[in-house]
Design an enzyme around this catalytic site. Structure first.
Site, mmCIF file in Angstrom:
data_model
loop_
_atom_site.group_PDB
_atom_site.id
_atom_site.type_symbol
_atom_site.label_atom_id
_atom_site.label_comp_id
_atom_site.label_asym_id
_atom_site.label_seq_id
_atom_site.Cartn_x
_atom_site.Cartn_y
_atom_site.Cartn_z
ATOM 1 N N CYS A 11 2.755 -52.288 2.366
ATOM 2 C CA CYS A 11 2.728 -50.892 1.722
ATOM 3 C C CYS A 11 2.297 -51.112 0.458
ATOM 4 O O CYS A 11 1.608 -50.277 -0.156
ATOM 5 C CB CYS A 11 3.961 -50.127 1.866
ATOM 6 S SG CYS A 11 4.267 -49.581 3.680
ATOM 7 N N GLY A 12 2.963 -51.877 -0.456
ATOM 8 C CA GLY A 12 2.745 -52.403 -1.669
ATOM 9 C C GLY A 12 1.768 -53.468 -1.953
ATOM 10 O O GLY A 12 1.370 -53.622 -3.123
#
Length: 791
Positions: A753-754
């Site tokens: 996600c990051g």
């Protein structure tokens, strides 16, 4: 005709080179006139003008040069150096000419000869430099359109498009990039001159940035940002300005703003630079009162005048031609002059491009007039802006509710291992997504996939029995899984879906570079789902996601609308058949022909047989020597059209998502890259995409990581990239952060996600290679028990 505006000694040089013989010095003043021809030369020394004659003062006699004479206009060593300051003087009409207007620019001459202007009779055209024209008109020996295409691909890597959103800084900046933005508050708000608009970046504190790609030769004298007090805790309080390439920037300035003593307004963050930097990055590290997001109203820039040489002669030296061996037999002089011809041609195309593809009619018909110059379009400076305009104007609003899908990857893996057990492939990721995106009731509408690129996630994934909260990483994983089902990256095992099959090239034991490609299945007639795949491809072209489809050049060309040929393009599907048919056609004797008897039949890419001529029993007729040319023609026709219906369905889905004009303006290479990403992941490209958060980019752990990656194959790097980002190809942003509790010699962790890799310390590069490779190949599932991800 040009006039030096200051007193200087002009050096007459026999050849355009700093090492050439200095023939004579001439005293020049503001009254002097230098008559130059239409020929100029740009090389590693600088920009040179060919001089015809010289007049020291208005009343003096002309000094005519009977041999070649060159003056150095400006040097490349220091952009601010003024070796010769010239002012152009308007050419005068000869006394004996009835014309009132004189033209001496090549573009004006083209317009004069080919336009319908009725005033042509009043125009005097300056006689051309015959030698210069001859050099441009001369085509190198054995030169073909393939050489032009290769030369354009080389040059296009260094062409910056015109950017209509750069406002007042367009004279100094080629492009502007930002870390992220909210809604319509993108990079264009920084340069629109409107104090009411602003760029707003969201995300993690300290990760906001603006990157300026400076034009060649520009040196920043003052760089300012405009802030507004009403933005409160969005105001930046610590700004770091870096210069240099993206992988190894140099800190130029650190600005700390104390909002208790200072006021908003215009703040200078960089001034009085003495060196040119290709990239200048503005990083917002902290915001007022601990704010997370940031806002900037405007950028202001003062810089030195651009002095670029464009494609100078020495650019075409051998080390720059390594990737283009077709050009290596030609001298840099020949390539330089040919590049001038191509650039001038594309300048003419750019002048009329908005009339060929008008922005207000981009969805009507196909602009077939571009078909013959499509591979030259990468040199156009207007094209990319026109493409973005077409995409922006046809974008639709995002659906009110993001679709939520429940994906069972365990059953999908079982299907991949044994596709025969699930003949309708209901358990595949493909079908789970396809069925999950169908409208749930009569009031619901199907997704149209024509949304803006700012929507980075198209659906939310709930993976059954996996501990995942999808904030982007799960969605990207589903796209990667879908790609893997359509065109598996492994050369072994079965293909779990019927839409694409391994190309015949995959089964040939040779060095064919197209041994990893897939082709549409000519026996699959599930056209609605082919069309859906085309819509996903169009959505990827519009957005920032990739659908990695390993298709051959033949298919990409057909999708974009380029012409295809048997020998050059179909060989990317089945090189052995191309060679066999061509050899058969060129058989010079019946003896050669009889040694390999054939019948009137051929085999398609999926192994099925096509009978071209049959006898009364339905068997294929034996081929005779005198019929071989007609037979070869028939086979070429059958093989090159075997995927027609499937490609038409894919293209239909594409055109439901993007305008026809966009396909007409793209080359097949660009279509592939915008949909599937860059297939090659070099260390250099990966470094350009990597950012360092709380680790030293020159530290030991990072050093060991890069040493490990240098030993990785392209497939290894692809898996490494997916381990971090969920994507198998570039472009993708990678963040490197420290591992937990300063762990040593353990497996790395990541957050898709990051886009972050949590990199532990390693005792050696060998240990780093072992652990990173193990993680990228064995930790691809997001499992509750493994705790390797935190999505």
């Amino acid at each position: 005709m040009n006039s030096p505006n200051n007193r200087k000694r002009l050096a007459k040089i026999s050849e355009p080179s700093t090492e050439s013989k200095r023939i004579r010095d001439l005293n020049a003043s503001s009254d002097s006139l230098v008559y130059v021809s239409g020929e100029e030369m740009c090389n590693a020394g600088g920009k040179w003008l060919k001089v015809v004659k010289f007049k020291s003062t208005a009343g003096a006699e002309d000094i005519v040069f009977d041999t070649d004479a060159w003056f150095l206009l400006y040097s490349t060593k220091t952009p601010t150096e003024d070796l010769l300051s010239l002012q152009e003087v308007s050419p005068s009409v000869p006394k004996d000419s009835p014309c009132k207007v004189v033209i001496n620019k090549w573009m004006d001459v083209v317009c004069h000869h080919f336009s319908l202007d009725l005033r042509k009779k009043n125009v005097y055209v300056t006689p051309p430099d015959i030698c210069a024209v001859s050099r441009l008109q001369t085509v190198p020996v054995n030169w073909s359109i393939e050489h032009d295409e290769a030369l354009v691909r080389l040059m296009s890597k260094y062409v910056s498009p015109d950017n209509g959103q750069l406002g007042a800084i367009k004279n100094y900046v080629d492009a502007i990039e930002v870390s992220s933005f909210i809604g319509d508050y993108g990079a264009s708000c920084l340069t629109d001159g409107d104090p009411e608009t602003f760029w707003e970046s969201d995300g993690t504190a300290g990760r906001h940035w603006i990157k300026l790609k400076m034009k060649k030769g520009t040196i920043i004298k003052k760089l300012q940002i405009c802030l507004d007090s009403s933005d409160d805790n969005y105001l930046p309080s610590k700004i770091v300005v870096k210069g240099g390439d993206l992988s190894n920037g140099k800190i130029l300035n650190v600005v700390n703003i104390d909002w208790e003593t200072e006021e908003a307004g215009t703040h200078t963050i960089l001034s009085n630079m003495t060196e040119h930097y290709q990239w200048v990055t503005i990083k917002i590290k902290d915001c007022k009162a601990g704010g997370i997001d940031t806002r900037i109203r405007e950028l202001k820039l003062v810089s030195t005048e651009e002095r670029t040489l464009g494609f100078y002669r020495d650019f075409f030296r051998s080390e720059n031609l390594v990737r283009f061996p077709i050009l290596e037999t030609y001298s840099n002089e020949e390539l330089y002059h040919r590049s001038q011809v191509l650039q001038r041609f594309m300048e003419i195309v750019d002048c009329v491009l908005l009339y060929i593809v008008p922005a207000w009619e981009f969805s009507i018909g196909s602009y077939s007039s571009l078909e013959f110059v499509r591979q030259l379009l990468p040199l156009s400076k207007k094209r990319l802006t026109l493409i973005e305009t077409c995409l922006k104007e046809t974008a639709l609003k995002w659906p009110p509710d993001m679709p939520k899908l429940f994906i069972n990857r365990r059953t999908a893996m079982e299907h991949r291992c044994d596709p025969a057990a699930d003949p309708e492939y209901k358990n595949s990721i493909f079908m789970q997504i396809y069925e999950g995106l169908k409208p749930r009731d009569r009031m619901s509408k199907p997704l149209n996939y024509r949304w803006s690129s700012r929507y980075e996630q198209w659906w939310e994934c709930k993976f059954v029995s996996e501990g995942v909260i999808d904030q982007g990483g799960g969605f990207r994983d589903s796209m990667s899984d879908l790609s893997e089902e359509l065109c598996p990256s492994s050369s072994e095992g079965l293909v779990p879906l019927p839409y694409f099959i391994r190309s015949p090239n995959q089964f040939c034991e040779d060095s064919n570079i197209n041994r990893d490609v897939f082709v549409p299945n000519p026996q699959c007639r599930d056209f609605p789902r082919y069309e859906w795949i085309g819509q996903l491809m169009g959505a990827c072209l519009r957005g920032k996601e990739n659908l990695v489809l390993s298709l051959p050049r033949f298919v990409w060309k057909r999708l974009v609308g380029e012409r295809v040929t048997w020998e050059r393009d179909y060989s990317t599907v089945d090189a052995s058949s191309v060679k066999l048919i061509d050899t058969l056609e060129m058989s010079e004797s019946t003896a050669d022909f009889a040694s390999s008897p054939r019948s009137w039949s051929c085999t398609l890419s999926d192994g099925s047989m096509v009978l071209i001529k049959v006898d009364w029993e339905g068997n294929s007729v034996p081929l005779k020597y005198e019929d071989r040319e007609r037979y070869c023609s028939e086979v070429r026709q059958i093989r090159m059209t075997e995927f027609d219906e499937q490609i038409a369905a894919l293209r239909s889905g594409l055109l439901k998502t993007i305008p026809q004009a966009v396909l007409d303006l793209l080359t097949w290479q660009e279509l592939e890259q915008r949909i599937s990403g860059d297939p090659e992941i070099s260390i250099e490209a990966l470094k350009l995409s990597t950012h360092y958060d709380d680790v030293d980019e020159k530290g030991v752990r990072v050093k060991y990581m890069w040493e490990a990656l240098r030993n990785f194959s392209n497939e290894d790097r692809s898996r490494f990239l997916r381990f971090i980002t969920g994507r198998r190809r570039l472009p993708a942003t990678v963040h490197i952060s420290s591992g937990r509790d300063n762990a040593v010699d353990c497996l790395p962790e990541s957050s898709t996600c990051g886009n972050t890799l949590y990199l532990p310390n390693y005792s050696s590069a060998k240990m780093a290679e072992e652990k990173i490779r193990y993680a990228t190949y064995n930790c691809m599932d997001i499992d509750t028990d493994m705790n390797l991800w935190e999505d």
